[in-house]
Every structure is written in structure tokens, then in C-alpha cells.
Write a protein that holds these residues in place. Sequence first.
Motif, PDB file in Angstrom:
ATOM      1  N   TRP B 213      55.122  30.881  68.814  1.00  0.00           N
ATOM      2  CA  TRP B 213      55.690  30.262  67.776  1.00  0.00           C
ATOM      3  C   TRP B 213      57.279  29.929  67.858  1.00  0.00           C
ATOM      4  N   LYS B 214      57.830  30.677  68.948  1.00  0.00           N
ATOM      5  CA  LYS B 214      59.114  30.185  69.299  1.00  0.00           C
ATOM      6  C   LYS B 214      59.606  28.719  69.416  1.00  0.00           C
ATOM      7  N   VAL B 215      58.417  28.284  69.914  1.00  0.00           N
ATOM      8  CA  VAL B 215      58.515  26.607  70.283  1.00  0.00           C
ATOM      9  C   VAL B 215      57.639  25.835  69.446  1.00  0.00           C
ATOM     10  N   ILE B 216      57.110  26.160  68.314  1.00  0.00           N
ATOM     11  CA  ILE B 216      56.213  25.444  67.433  1.00  0.00           C
ATOM     12  C   ILE B 216      57.225  24.519  66.673  1.00  0.00           C
ATOM     13  N   ASN B 217      56.755  23.298  66.740  1.00  0.00           N
ATOM     14  CA  ASN B 217      57.740  22.259  66.189  1.00  0.00           C
ATOM     15  C   ASN B 217      57.185  21.887  64.607  1.00  0.00           C
ATOM     16  N   TRP B 218      57.543  22.440  63.793  1.00  0.00           N
ATOM     17  CA  TRP B 218      57.195  22.436  62.558  1.00  0.00           C
ATOM     18  C   TRP B 218      57.631  21.236  61.762  1.00  0.00           C
ATOM     19  N   LYS B 219      58.572  20.498  62.284  1.00  0.00           N
ATOM     20  CA  LYS B 219      59.069  19.270  61.693  1.00  0.00           C
ATOM     21  C   LYS B 219      57.779  18.013  61.963  1.00  0.00           C
TER      22      LYS B 219
END
Lengths: 308, 230
Positions: B213-219
Motif C-alpha cells: 500500500w505504500k506504493v499504490i498509485n491512487w491517482k
Amino acid sequence: MAATTSMVTSLTFTIPSLGLRLPTRSYPCLKPQRRFVRKAASNVITATYELKAPPYPLNALEPHMSRETLEYHWGKHHRTYVENLNKQVVGTDLEGLSLEDIIIVTYNKGDILPAFNNAAQAWNHDFFWESMKPGGGGKPSGDLLDLIERDFGSFERFIEEFKAAAATQFGSGWAWLAYKANRLDVENAVNPWPSEKDKELVIVKSPNAVNPLVWDYFPLLTIDVWEHAYYLDFQNRRPDYISVFMEKLVSWETVNTRLEKAKARAAEREMEEERRRKEEEEGKPTNEEEDDDLEMYVDNDNDDSEAE
Amino acid sequence: MALRSLATRKTLTLALKSTRLAQSRALQTFSLPDLPYDYGALEPAISGEIMQLHHQKHHQTYITNYNKALEQLHDAIQKGDSSTVVKLQSAIKFNGGGHINHSIFWKNLAPISEGGGEPPHGSLGWAIDTNFGSLESLIQKMNAEGAALQGSGWVWLGLDKELKKLVVETTTNQDPLVTNGPNLVPLLGIDVWEHAYYLQYKNVRPDYLKNVWKVINWKYASEVYEKESA
């Protein structure tokens, strides 16, 4: 509860409290063995499945399969399956069953019940470690080689086919060499006219935890093709892993022993079925009817039993 | 003269027709999309070694085999060879699915310096709160389902376009989300095949799920959500 003693005798063929009947034919690798451990200060019997060590030290398969792989694969993955199985089984009707029984029962003809994955994976991994040995590979001999040549054309063709099955099992799973006795190719069919010709070696692949016990085959050899089995040593190169397994690790002695057992069991089973058929013809009570009688006296959860 | 007879109107129209046919026969082949970041840019959540293997080996293999299967399918269709057409379906599902899923996955990830891990705002953020109560409980749910998945597969945050709600789904092997329902659009997929985490996290899939989750790209997920829910 009075149930415990009666449960022991009735478990071989019926499991009344599960509302299930195991078919009254014998299973390929079935041993009516249950491991009981009596807890110190109670009258409760708990059956536990143990994590068996591979028949060689964890570094013995190097350089073909690294110690690190064995440490994780056996020490973590396999261990977790066994531990979780024990947790799942304790206090349920599965408690006390042999591992093979749990597998068949929880496979539930494809409608898998929760304990199946852990039970089958515990069994599969035991089987896998025993399928390998340090200095393995080479070629089988004797009956086994004869059968391989008969059923696959040649040893080389067998190797090709086995490797192809292992390489094309998509996702997680296993590839197997198995002995198929008197079974038709469709899973739920019964061979009406079994003959010697029907007994043959087959190569099959299975997804995730499934193994050929559930199809009533006798497994002889397996290779684990879940990624955790080869990723540390081979990364994505599954075909290389498979080749090394075949050339350097397979214990043909073990496969041979298993084949002899399988042939013996198949013959035993045929005799059993002959005997049962004859008894039915002669109108004698068969095992099934005996079990019906047993059921009447087994204590189960129904309160309308006369024993109360 | 021979040349002139070759170029009569009849032969010209025939020539034109066959080029058009040839164009429609041309099969699109797929190629490995570039990652919008370096292999090591997602560390320490996902190691550079894993990213490189995952992209250059696993994804590439799916694409290679997908192209091969499509070519064989194309031939079989032209020949009317129905057995082969049907036989090829599983190869197309495995490999095509692998290509689809991984193409989405690379976009679902971003280095922290480029917004990886930054919670979703706007309409997606609001939709998550509505559907799941909070982002934390969505993450908890996806992690639980991802950890419980037996064997290989994916865990997804999807948009059900028909019911207009967000859903958490899992798929087996390389099945794309759409195999769970034709109205499902993938917003976020997390690969839980062992190859996605093994070299770093070994058997401890829950740790991988916690850290990814630290590198999930929510954009990117927000963009897809806004476009599909318009």
C-alpha cells in the motif's frame, strides 16, 4: 460422551455424525491408522498430524535444490499446512481420521470443504520429499521401466510428457505419475468390465492442492510446481527446475516401491469386490448391511435414540 | 503486351481487394509496455530484483505466449478449424489475462516520490468511505481476501458500473476482473502470485500485502473511477 468409543468402530466405513457414508470399497493408500494423543490432565483425545522431516538433511539436495529452499518450503510452507490443519480439525468430526480419509471426505467430490487445502497439501508435501533423494535421477528398471515403456512408448517419451505436464500446469499445482487401476477416464464413471488392460500408468496434472487420491488413482511420483517450490533457485525458469528434478532428484526406488504397493492394493481391491459380489448373489449380509446395524447403536447427536 | 494485360481494370480491382483483405487479416501483436519508473523505485516495499523479473520475464512471457496463441487462433478461424479454436481458449485466457492484469498493475504502482501511497481524494475517496466505511477498512478487507486466496490469483478493487458501487473481488490465476462480472471495471489490482513477492517476503504474503500500500498509485485509480462513473 459415550460417543468416543463408538465413533472409533464406526469410522472405518461410515461417519454417521457427518451424515456421510464413505463408499464401502477400500481406498488406495488407506491405512486405518489414527494417531491419538492423550492430553495430560483431561479425558479428551486429540488427534494431531505431525510434520514429518524429509528423509535426508535439508542441504542434501544441493546444488539442485538449495538448503534455503528446503528451509522455507519444508520449514515454513509445509509446517504451516500441518499446523493449520490441526487447528481446523480439532473438535470436529474430522478429528481422528487418517490424512487420506480427510482428503477424500473434504474433497467432497469437487465441492471442496475448508480443511481440504491444508490436509491435501500436508499429504502432497510428504509425498514430494519422499519422491526425491540425494544423487537421484537416472533411469528406473524392472517392472516399473517395463510399464513405462508399455504405456508411454519409451522412457524418453515419458520424460517429455511428464515435463510438459509440469510446465503447462498453469498457476499453482502439481504434476503426477500415477497408477490407474480399472478406472475410466471420466471421474465419476465406474468401469463395467475391468480388465488387466485398464491398469496403466498415467501422467496427470492438478491445480493448487488437488491430488490423484481424489480420483481414486495411486500416486507414484510428484513434482511441486507452485512457484514457492522453485523461485529461490530458478526464479521464473520453471522448465529448468523440472529438468533438474528429473535428471538429478527423482528417487526411482521410491517410485518402484509405490508401484508394487499400488499393484498389490489393486489386486486386493479386486478380490474384495469379487467377494462382495459373490456374497450379494448368495444373499448373505454384506458389510453395508452390517454397518446399518452398527448405526443403530452408535451414539450420535439425535436425542431420539433409544439408548437415552 | 503482357504488362498491359496485367494492369487491366479487372486485375487492378482484384489486386486492391486482396490488399484490403490482407490488411484485415493483419493481426495486432502486443509488446511489453515500459514501466513509468525504475525497477528500484518502489523499494523498500517491492525490491528492484522482483520488479525486474516480474516485468522482463513474467509479463514478457505472457505477451509472447499471448501473441503466439492469437496467431494460432487467427489461422484456425480462417481454416474453420473449430476444435483448435476451442482448444486455444485456455491459452488465450491465461496469457491474455496475464498481459491485461500486469499492464494494469504497473500503473497501479508508483514511487513514493511520485505520489505512491498517497490516499485517494475526490470522488474515489468519497466512494471508498461510502462503500467500506474508511480507507483503512478497505485495505483490511483487501488484505484479508488476498491472504486467504489459495494458490495464485489477484485481489481487486473494482467498480460495478451497473450497480454503481465499489467492490472487492478476487480472481484465480490470470483471470481478469471482468470474468467475475461483465460490469466490473478494475481500479486497483494486487498480484498475489508468489512470483510477485517471494524473493523478498518468502512465504509471508500478509507482510507483502501490508507493505504494498505504500506504493499504490491512487491517482491512477481515481482517474479510472472518474472516467467510468461519469
